[in-house]
Design an enzyme around this catalytic site. Structure first.
Site, PDB file in Angstrom:
ATOM      1  N   ARG A   1       0.846  -1.209   0.000  1.00 47.14           N
ATOM      2  CA  ARG A   1       0.000   0.000   0.000  1.00 47.14           C
ATOM      3  C   ARG A   1       0.874   1.250   0.000  1.00 47.14           C
ATOM      4  NH1 ARG A   1      -4.536   0.277   4.453  1.00 47.14           N
ATOM      5  NH2 ARG A   1      -2.740   0.760   5.769  1.00 47.14           N
TER       6      ARG A   1
ATOM      7  N   LYS B   1      -2.572   6.572   1.430  1.00 41.12           N
ATOM      8  CA  LYS B   1      -2.476   6.932   2.852  1.00 41.12           C
ATOM      9  C   LYS B   1      -1.559   8.142   2.977  1.00 41.12           C
ATOM     10  CE  LYS B   1      -2.375   4.560   7.321  1.00 41.12           C
ATOM     11  NZ  LYS B   1      -3.642   5.073   7.817  1.00 41.12           N
TER      12      LYS B   1
ATOM     13  N   GLU C   1     -16.437   5.892   4.562  1.00 38.53           N
ATOM     14  CA  GLU C   1     -15.614   5.333   5.639  1.00 38.53           C
ATOM     15  C   GLU C   1     -15.569   6.253   6.848  1.00 38.53           C
ATOM     16  OE1 GLU C   1     -11.417   4.745   5.124  1.00 38.53           O
ATOM     17  OE2 GLU C   1     -11.282   6.369   3.688  1.00 38.53           O
TER      18      GLU C   1
HETATM   19  N1  PLP Z   1      -9.381   4.139   6.678  1.00 39.85           N
HETATM   20  C1  PLP Z   1      -8.611   5.123   7.175  1.00 39.85           C
HETATM   21  C2  PLP Z   1      -8.948   6.521   6.818  1.00 39.85           C
HETATM   22  C3  PLP Z   1      -7.519   4.807   7.993  1.00 39.85           C
HETATM   23  O1  PLP Z   1      -6.749   5.782   8.491  1.00 39.85           O
HETATM   24  C4  PLP Z   1      -7.235   3.475   8.296  1.00 39.85           C
HETATM   25  C5  PLP Z   1      -6.069   3.117   9.093  1.00 39.85           C
HETATM   26  O2  PLP Z   1      -5.065   2.695   8.612  1.00 39.85           O
HETATM   27  C6  PLP Z   1      -8.069   2.480   7.780  1.00 39.85           C
HETATM   28  C7  PLP Z   1      -9.124   2.859   6.976  1.00 39.85           C
HETATM   29  C8  PLP Z   1      -7.828   1.053   8.085  1.00 39.85           C
HETATM   30  O3  PLP Z   1      -6.795   0.509   7.321  1.00 39.85           O
HETATM   31  P1  PLP Z   1      -5.953  -0.711   7.864  1.00 39.85           P
HETATM   32  O4  PLP Z   1      -6.917  -1.785   8.204  1.00 39.85           O
HETATM   33  O5  PLP Z   1      -5.096  -1.089   6.729  1.00 39.85           O
HETATM   34  O6  PLP Z   1      -5.213  -0.223   9.039  1.00 39.85           O
HETATM   35  C1  COI Z   2      -4.094   3.015  11.507  1.00 39.97           C
HETATM   36  O1  COI Z   2      -5.077   2.359  11.879  1.00 39.97           O
HETATM   37  O2  COI Z   2      -2.974   2.515  11.423  1.00 39.97           O
HETATM   38  C2  COI Z   2      -4.210   4.406  11.133  1.00 39.97           C
HETATM   39  O3  COI Z   2      -3.365   4.885  10.441  1.00 39.97           O
HETATM   40  C3  COI Z   2      -5.298   5.217  11.662  1.00 39.97           C
HETATM   41  C4  COI Z   2      -4.737   6.472  12.240  1.00 39.97           C
HETATM   42  C5  COI Z   2      -5.704   7.556  12.054  1.00 39.97           C
HETATM   43  C6  COI Z   2      -4.359   6.289  13.659  1.00 39.97           C
END
Ligand code: PLP
Ligand code: COI
Length: 340
Positions: A81, A184, A220
């Site tokens: 990612r 991200k 989301e």
């Molecule tokens: N959506 C947002 C905006 C996030 O900041 C996060 C955190 O990483 C997620 C979704 C969840 O992603 P992941 O499950 O890869 O941590």
């Molecule tokens: C994560 O879950 O790793 C994120 O980046 C979310 C963050 C806003 C703390």
């Protein structure tokens, strides 16, 4: 020797640990990278990361298992990612091996701060890629820093596995339809600060954003993805080019289908169809699985399962996911990377 901390009540807060990893990109290549005790970044005042948001980051966790070893959950997915984020912002990719090796080094060097098994706490890793150097026009940088630091964390949302309420936002979007929502990057979070603070001031855990083009579908949560469970045993989570493709979400889609015989769907979550969900939650690395009690949208307050109790399917998915992450339940092939 593990340090003594109040492991059960860490919350989600920065803590300066002894070691972090840092690597520099110059003249078209990454250097070897190394651990350092210096927690400050020394960069040009004109760095594109500071002015034009040329940066991206990741979040993943290290888990202490029952036998005392430490493991990472799907770090290759975070590496990939970050590579997609890098492509979107014209930054050099960090190769997957380098990414995982950096994470392992940081975990090992800070082993005393990896929370003990059974506390529910984990070591949160924050990989960060930034464009640096003496550039003032709107151009991609020629030099970059990749760093990984870490801190022990507990619950991201106050409730943990207790449901909390969220505010559906009509007035602000976190990302544009064809913008950087799927990457991200800090900019998505910068745009979420104002609505996020408003929601928290009103007692909500976070904001739920709608699709930026029509404001008719849930996209989301500010810091996590959304999922809902229907009475027909479906696990439904929004599909959109402007949300972050959550690794936790894809893991839950897999587990719902392959371990619980549910129908796992990435599709539309229409605001006018919330009644079909008997449970709902936020999922992500920091959020893990956080049940959503109710959502406020204008004057309407909609409760999914209960404002005080976690629903049975959400609990089942939580137990399976965290069981795998902490090494108590067998993981699907390739999901676990041992640190030792
Ligand atoms: N959506 C947002 C905006 C996030 O900041 C996060 C955190 O990483 C997620 C979704 C969840 O992603 P992941 O499950 O890869 O941590
Ligand atoms: C994560 O879950 O790793 C994120 O980046 C979310 C963050 C806003 C703390």
């Amino acid at each position: 020797m593990t340090v003594e901390l109040d492991w059960e009540n860490l919350g989600f807060a920065y803590r300066k640990l002894p070691f972090r990893y840092i690597s520099y990109y110059k003249d078209g290549q990454w250097d070897e990278g190394d651990l350092t005790e210096d927690s400050k970044l020394h960069i040009s005042e004109s760095s594109p990361a500071l002015h034009y948001g040329q940066q991206g980051f990741e979040g993943l966790k290290a888990y202490r298992t029952k036998d005392g070893s430490v493991q990472l959950f799907r770090p290759d997915m975070n590496a990939e990612r970050l590579q997609r984020t890098a492509d979107r912002l014209l930054m050099p990719q960090v190769p997957t091996d380098k990414f995982i090796e950096a994470c392992k080094q940081v975990v090992k060097a800070n082993d005393d701060f990896v929370p003990p098994y059974g506390t529910g706490a984990t070591l949160y890793l924050r990989p960060l890629l930034i464009g640096v150097g003496d550039i003032i026009g709107v151009h991609p940088a020629e030099e970059y820093i990749f760093t990984v630091f870490a801190m022990p964390v507990g619950n991201y949302f106050k409730g943990g596995l207790a449901p909390t309420n969220f505010l559906i936002q009509d007035k602000y979007d976190r990302a544009a339809p064809q913008g950087t929502g799927a990457a991200k990057v800090g900019g998505n979070y910068a745009s979420s600060l104002l609505p996020g603070n408003y929601a928290k001031d009103k007692g909500f855990s976070d904001v739920i954003y709608l699709d930026p083009a029509t404001h008719t579908k849930i996209e989301e949560v500010g810091s996590a993805n959304f999922f809902g469970i229907t009475a027909d045993n479906e696990f439904i989570t929004p599909y959109s080019p402007s949300i972050l493709p959550s690794i936790t979400k894809y893991s839950l889609l897999y587990l719902a289908e392959n371990r619980f015989n549910m129908k796992a769907i990435e599709g539309e979550v229409r605001l006018d169809e919330l009644d079909k969900f008997v449970e709902a939650g936020a999922c992500g690395t920091a959020a893990v699985i956080s049940p959503i009690g109710g959502v406020q949208h204008g004057d309407d307050f909609h409760v999914f399962y209960s404002e005080t109790e976690v629903g049975p399917v959400t609990r089942k998915l939580y137990n399976e996911l965290t069981g795998i992450q902490f090494g108590d339940i067998e993981a699907p092939e390739g999901w676990i990377v041992k640190v030792d």
